[in-house]
Motif scaffolding. Structure first.
Motif, short mmCIF file in Angstrom:
data_model
loop_
_atom_site.label_atom_id
_atom_site.label_comp_id
_atom_site.label_asym_id
_atom_site.label_seq_id
_atom_site.Cartn_x
_atom_site.Cartn_y
_atom_site.Cartn_z
N GLU A 1 -19.88 34.71 -6.16
CA GLU A 1 -20.05 32.86 -8.01
C GLU A 1 -18.96 32.25 -7.60
OE1 GLU A 1 -20.80 32.59 -12.64
OE2 GLU A 1 -20.66 34.50 -11.83
N ASP B 1 -30.70 24.44 -12.08
CA ASP B 1 -30.36 26.53 -12.05
C ASP B 1 -31.19 26.81 -11.07
OD1 ASP B 1 -30.27 29.72 -11.92
OD2 ASP B 1 -32.16 29.22 -13.75
N TYR C 1 -19.83 23.22 -13.65
CA TYR C 1 -20.43 24.69 -13.39
C TYR C 1 -21.14 25.00 -15.16
CZ TYR C 1 -21.34 29.43 -12.57
OH TYR C 1 -22.19 30.54 -12.47
N LYS D 1 -30.13 30.25 -9.43
CA LYS D 1 -29.85 31.55 -9.17
C LYS D 1 -31.09 32.06 -8.48
CE LYS D 1 -28.48 35.95 -11.39
NZ LYS D 1 -28.47 35.95 -13.20
N TRP E 1 -21.49 22.19 -0.53
CA TRP E 1 -20.51 23.32 -0.45
C TRP E 1 -19.40 23.20 1.16
CZ3 TRP E 1 -25.17 22.88 -3.11
CH2 TRP E 1 -24.08 23.31 -5.22
N PHE F 1 -19.69 30.13 -4.58
CA PHE F 1 -20.46 28.95 -5.64
C PHE F 1 -20.37 28.38 -6.16
CE2 PHE F 1 -23.02 28.15 -8.39
CZ PHE F 1 -24.83 26.98 -7.52
N LYS F 2 -18.93 28.62 -7.30
CA LYS F 2 -18.04 27.68 -8.16
C LYS F 2 -17.04 26.76 -7.40
CE LYS F 2 -16.43 30.09 -11.65
NZ LYS F 2 -15.54 30.48 -12.29
N ASP G 1 -23.01 31.82 -14.78
CA ASP G 1 -25.10 32.06 -14.09
C ASP G 1 -25.21 31.16 -13.30
OD1 ASP G 1 -26.41 33.86 -13.97
OD2 ASP G 1 -28.40 33.83 -15.32
N TYR G 2 -24.99 30.47 -12.28
CA TYR G 2 -25.57 29.80 -11.36
C TYR G 2 -25.76 28.13 -11.34
CZ TYR G 2 -23.59 34.13 -8.68
OH TYR G 2 -23.02 34.82 -8.21
N TYR H 1 -23.27 32.86 -0.43
CA TYR H 1 -23.10 32.25 -2.16
C TYR H 1 -24.06 32.62 -3.41
CZ TYR H 1 -21.49 28.01 0.46
OH TYR H 1 -20.52 27.65 1.87
N ARG H 2 -24.49 33.72 -3.23
CA ARG H 2 -24.04 34.68 -4.54
C ARG H 2 -22.66 35.59 -5.35
NH1 ARG H 2 -28.67 38.68 -2.00
NH2 ARG H 2 -30.21 37.49 -1.01
N LEU I 1 -30.64 30.98 -4.65
CA LEU I 1 -29.64 32.00 -4.02
C LEU I 1 -30.43 33.10 -4.05
CD1 LEU I 1 -26.36 30.79 -5.35
CD2 LEU I 1 -27.54 30.26 -3.30
#
Length: 94
Positions: free
Chosen positions: A61, A42, A23, A44, A76, A64-65, A26-27, A58-59, A47
């Motif tokens: 963070e 990317d 990671y 982002k 995920w 998402f990570k 910023d996504y 998954y916005r 999402l």
């Protein structure tokens, strides 16, 4: 009538797999593959344009990570969110 189907033999070396993923922020995730290529993907735009709750969650963070590499792909939450390896390899998520 005779039906003929050609099959392409896929050897294990021909299968593209994710070998590591880090990671960046910023996504964005730097993804490495078993063919020695590396892409900065990317996520982002994907999402944040999705209205579907199973994707938009998954916005968050932190959520998402929490991806893992499973069966040579990014995964995920036990396949809750997963992308075709071809798209990851191209660096394009839509």
């Amino acid at each position: 009538m005779k039906i003929v189907q050609d099959y392409i033999e896929i050897k294990p070396d021909d299968v593209i797999e994710v070998t590591s993923a880090n990671y960046i922020g910023d996504y964005a995730i730097r993804v490495s593959f078993n063919d020695n290529t590396e892409k900065l993907v990317d996520f982002k735009p994907f999402l944040f344009k999705s209205l579907h709750p199973s994707i938009s969650k998954y916005r968050n963070e932190q959520l998402f990570k929490e991806f893992k590499i499973s069966d040579g792909n990014l995964n995920w939450n036990d396949y809750d969110l997963i992308f075709p390896i071809h798209n990851l390899h191209e660096g394009l998520i839509d």
